[in-house]
Design an enzyme around this catalytic site. Sequence first.
Site, PDB file in Angstrom:
ATOM      1  N   GLU A  12      19.854   9.225  87.388  1.00 33.52           N
ATOM      2  CA  GLU A  12      20.796  10.090  88.200  1.00 33.52           C
ATOM      3  C   GLU A  12      21.830  10.758  87.365  1.00 33.52           C
ATOM      4  OE1 GLU A  12      23.934  10.432  91.840  1.00 33.52           O
ATOM      5  OE2 GLU A  12      22.685   8.884  91.777  1.00 33.52           O
ATOM      6  N   ARG A  71      28.622  17.269  87.882  1.00 38.69           N
ATOM      7  CA  ARG A  71      29.965  17.314  88.064  1.00 38.69           C
ATOM      8  C   ARG A  71      30.601  18.167  86.891  1.00 38.69           C
ATOM      9  NH1 ARG A  71      31.663  11.215  89.554  1.00 38.69           N
ATOM     10  NH2 ARG A  71      30.346  11.120  91.778  1.00 38.69           N
ATOM     11  N   THR A 109      25.277  14.307  93.385  1.00 43.11           N
ATOM     12  CA  THR A 109      26.434  15.120  94.089  1.00 43.11           C
ATOM     13  C   THR A 109      25.782  16.467  94.218  1.00 43.11           C
ATOM     14  OG1 THR A 109      27.627  14.135  91.945  1.00 43.11           O
ATOM     15  CG2 THR A 109      29.019  15.372  93.354  1.00 43.11           C
ATOM     16  N   LYS A 115      21.678   6.621 100.710  1.00 43.10           N
ATOM     17  CA  LYS A 115      22.867   5.981  99.880  1.00 43.10           C
ATOM     18  C   LYS A 115      24.078   5.638 100.463  1.00 43.10           C
ATOM     19  CE  LYS A 115      25.395   8.839  96.849  1.00 43.10           C
ATOM     20  NZ  LYS A 115      25.901   9.485  95.745  1.00 43.10           N
TER      21      LYS A 115
END
Length: 203
Positions: free
Chosen positions: A41, A45, A69, A129
Amino acid sequence: MKKISEVMGKQQLLPIIQADNEADGVAIARAMSEAGLTTVEVVLRTEHSAKCISAIKAALPHMIVSAGTVIDKASLDAAINAGADFIVTPAVTERLLTMLVASGLPVLPGVSNVSDIVLAREHGFREMKLFPASLSGGAAFLKAVGGLFKDTRFCPTGGVSPDNFNDYLALNNVFAAGGTWVAKPQWVADKQWDLITQACLQV
């Protein structure tokens, strides 16, 4: 829509890559690949995150690269344009879930409480998640909701470490766990890629 557990196969660690440039992103992924991992993953960011996804897929075509994200249309579009194989979010909203379903990609939506789980289920998701896992009740929370949502499975992330990784995986409703400890920022800064490989092998 394909389940994330099906995408990951037997791999039970979803290693998280945070890189400031494409070269480091590829190096981290390669180190993880050398430990036998095939799914990673990349968290969106930094301004280079999406480029890291594309670079990893080009350098290591056998790897499955997800985008983490994802929180809005802009980050979802960036992930799709970068060629992400599946999407991971830290949270859910009605609008975000609608966009995720429309994307057609496998998705691991982030939940932190029972209401989030119900909302994600209403949009057809049965794998989620738990984030941030350690602050959302951790293994005790997942054990408690196991009876409520018998057909729902989780990938806890956030506060997962070598000390509690196996505690999570011992739960029937956990198929994997995500973590950053296998690619510590200092190792990346020092380009100690072998330490990343070793950490992944110890899982």
